[in-house]
Design an enzyme around this catalytic site. Structure first.
Site, short mmCIF file in Angstrom:
data_model
loop_
_atom_site.label_atom_id
_atom_site.label_comp_id
_atom_site.label_asym_id
_atom_site.label_seq_id
_atom_site.Cartn_x
_atom_site.Cartn_y
_atom_site.Cartn_z
N LYS B 88 0.81 -1.23 0.00
CA LYS B 88 0.00 0.00 0.00
C LYS B 88 0.84 1.28 0.00
CE LYS B 88 -4.24 -1.72 0.33
NZ LYS B 88 -5.21 -1.52 -0.76
N GLU B 110 -9.93 6.67 2.59
CA GLU B 110 -10.86 5.70 3.17
C GLU B 110 -10.03 4.52 3.64
OE1 GLU B 110 -10.08 5.82 0.03
OE2 GLU B 110 -9.52 3.73 -0.31
N SER B 377 1.67 -9.77 -0.94
CA SER B 377 1.42 -8.32 -0.87
C SER B 377 1.57 -7.72 0.53
CB SER B 377 0.02 -8.03 -1.41
OG SER B 377 -0.94 -8.81 -0.72
#
Lengths: 270, 396
Positions: B88, B110, B377
């Site tokens: 991220k 968000e 990830s």
């Protein structure tokens, strides 16, 4: 070609030197059967144009009260199909223009062609779609136009090029969404500067797309803003919700009629 | 592919947003295109990726797992080793640099489980910007530790109580806030979703994963892999690793969605396997919806996969048969979570465990000269408590 209901409405308003009062409510709350008496009371109170919102769970442009009513409507098994059946009956009793407000998510989900056919069959006078900007709107607009139904666009202060492009494809009227300013004078000046720019590029009536929720702001905007129509909505939904919560729904039509009359009487005569 | 003039990937994507948001998207699109064509900007982005984030991440040959499965060679792209523990941050860094370049003072984002919220709060702290994170009230309750983490990083967490009080409602509220504060606020979207230019922008800031992986596998194996596998919620880690391989026709791209309790239950987040095309969060894409276009609630054991839609470029890759989208259940993901922990000493995020689960199924079917690259990830530290609870080890 015969004038549409919306064109006739704006013509008569112009002759009477006043602004159009657009009353917006969300369909399906507390249920679909109540839509007819609610619409009748709005018309009786003096609303010139009736706008009905199709409930949607994920709106990006709605007040919390509308979201709440929408959620309840959907929990009560609201469907777009049932809604159109109800609207067809309502059309027999209501002479005022009816504008549908639906999110494109709902229209696409229901099926664009089916939605347009139902609009046409139910006597819908116009459609406005909050999440469908110019860039994505040509398919829906062109299909609606073949049925003689305009797609009502919203303009915000933008580049002249963009405002021109929106005006170019607009029919019957345009919603203006000026920047809000808590200072009354700045706000009114902002509306007027914006409206003046839009009038340079189109003859269509311009309505304020921002809902006015109290008498004071309504009165101020009505007397100061050089536009053709004003919108009320949240205040009506609040009345419906509070009547339903108190179990006093039978009195709601009377209350709504009085509420609309209240706003109607505050209109400044130009 | 580059979206056409209408901001689409084939028929998918677009800009289904109110006119007031269009103004912000037009401004963003111009600024973004200007930035990615500016060498100085790209240099700065890569500087932070290397110095702050710790890139490049290794492409690790999971020898023990490979031997255990007895088939294709499995490589793990170690995005779990990024600062803040997941991919991220790649995107958060890119977008905040853009926000800075645009002169914005306030960042909003968000978050579902809190991972993107933490990544955003992290970069906002480093760049000294005001930061507000929109999070569904349900998630605030479930993810107290991440809420504290964001607050520690100086962000304000706004609990969203509208709708179902989850991620999709947090997105709606963030869009509303953005529309109301467009002059000073930058909306930092965490996945390859939303109206154009977000899906393109997030891909551009995540493609570093695939660019590194492609280079690394060629260095190690002197050839391209047979499979590139990634989990798909919104799809940012998947598009990040897929994109640089899209032109390599011999490489199979496999996205793995969350099948939750099973595809034939109503508890899954299998957008491609069970959804239809519709409109959500400003884009046209596959999503889970009712016949009237009302979004239905997704479910997954992995909060990061618990999203009812999917990035529009994935819809395009599916429609053009360039990628396939498989699924893994909660149970399969849990098994992969435990296996990878025991065999390789790597605790994967439950999201990433879905991709590992697919590789564990596929590898034994393939001969030893095949290669599978799995995008790992994120790391699973955040999930340890949840898994312990599921296994009855710890009562909450």
């Amino acid at each position: 070609m015969e004038n549409s209901r919306i064109e006739n409405t704006f013509n008569s308003i112009k002759q009477n030197h006043r602004k159009a009062l657009i009353a917006h409510i969300t369909a399906g709350y507390p249920n679909l059967q109540s839509l007819m008496p609610i619409m009748q009371s709005l018309q009786a109170g003096g609303a010139d144009i009736l706008q009905i919102g199709i409930p949607f769970l994920d709106p990006v442009g709605d007040a919390p009260i509308v979201q709440k009513a929408s959620q309840k409507a959907i929990e009560n098994h609201f469907t777009i199909g049932d809604f159109f059946r109800t609207l067809t009956n309502i059309r027999q009793e209501i002479q005022s223009p009816i504008v549908l407000k639906a999110y494109y998510t709902s229209i696409f989900g229901y099926g664009e062609d089916k939605f347009i056919d139902e609009c046409s069959a139910s006597g819908t006078d116009a459609v406005t779609v909050p999440d469908l900007p110019l860039e994505e709107s040509s398919s829906l607009r062109e299909k609606l136009h073949t049925h003689g139904i305009p797609l009502i666009y919203t303009m915000v202060p933008a580049s002249t090029e963009r405002m021109n492009a929106i005006a170019h494809v607009s029919q019957e009227f345009i919603y203006l969404l000026p920047e809000y300013n808590p200072d009354e004078k700045t706000f009114i000046d902002g509306i007027n500067n914006f409206a003046r720019k839009v009038r340079d590029i189109t003859q269509l009536p311009l309505c304020l797309g921002m809902e006015l929720s109290d008498h004071e702001s309504f009165k101020t905007v009505s007397s100061g803003a050089q536009i053709d129509g004003l919108l009320i909505g949240d205040i009506l939904m609040k009345k419906i919700c509070s009547a339903v919560e108190k179990g006093a729904f039978t009195s709601i039509t009377e209350q709504l009629e009085q509420a609309v009359k209240g706003f109607y009487s505050l209109q400044a005569i130009r | 592919m580059i979206p056409n003039a209408k901001a689409k990937f084939g028929e998918f994507g677009g800009q289904y947003v109110p006119e007031v948001v269009m103004q912000a998207l037009i401004e963003l699109d111009e600024a973004f295109n200007d930035a990615i064509n500016d060498e100085q900007f790209i240099k700065e982005y890569h500087y932070y990726l290397s110095e702050y984030d710790g890139r490049p991440t290794p492409l690790y040959y999971a020898e023990n797992l490979t031997k255990k499965l007895g088939g294709a060679k499995i490589y793990l792209k170690r995005e779990d080793l990024n600062h803040t523990g997941a991919h991220k941050i790649n995107n958060a860094l890119g977008q905040i640099l853009l926000a800075k370049r645009m002169g914005k003072k306030r960042i909003i984002a968000e978050t579902g489980a809190g991972q993107h919220g933490v990544a955003t709060a992290t970069v906002a702290a480093m760049f000294g910007m005001d930061c507000e994170i929109f999070m569904g009230a349900e998630d605030v309750e479930r993810q107290r530790l991440n809420v504290f983490r964001m607050e520690l990083l100086g962000a304000k967490v706004r609990s969203v109580t509208s709708g179902s009080s989850t991620l999709k409602d947090a997105v709606n509220e963030a869009i509303k806030d953005w529309a109301a504060n467009i002059n000073d606020t930058f909306y930092l979207i965490g996945s390859a979703v939303g109206p154009y230019p977000y899906p393109l922008m997030v891909r551009e800031f995540q493609k570093v994963i695939g660019e590194e992986a492609r280079k690394q596998i060629i260095e190690k194996e002197n050839r391209l892999p047979d499979y590139v596998v990634a989990c798909v919620g919104g799809g940012s880690n998947a598009i990040g690793i897929f994109y640089p391989f899209v032109g390599d026709k011999e490489v199979k791209l496999v996205g793995v969605e969350a099948a939750g309790k099973g595809l034939d239950t109503n508890m899954h987040a299998a957008t491609f396997n069970r959804g239809t095309v519709g409109i959500i969060h400003g884009m046209k894409t596959y999503l889970l919806q009712s016949p009237d276009g009302e979004i239905t609630a997704p479910y997954s054991i992995a909060a990061g996969l618990d999203y009812p839609g999917v990035g529009p470029e994935h819809s395009y890759l599916k429609e053009t048969n360039r990628a396939t989208y498989e699924s893994a259940t909660d149970e399969e993901a849990l098994e992969a979570f435990e296996t990878l922990s025991k065999v390789e000493g790597i605790i994967p995020a439950l999201e990433s465990a879905h991709a590992v689960a697919y590789a564990m199924k596929k590898a034994p079917e393939l001969s030893k000269n095949h290669i599978i690259v799995v995008n790992l990830s994120g790391r699973g530290d955040k999930d340890v408590q949840q898994v312990a609870k599921i296994k009855g080890i710890e009562e909450e």
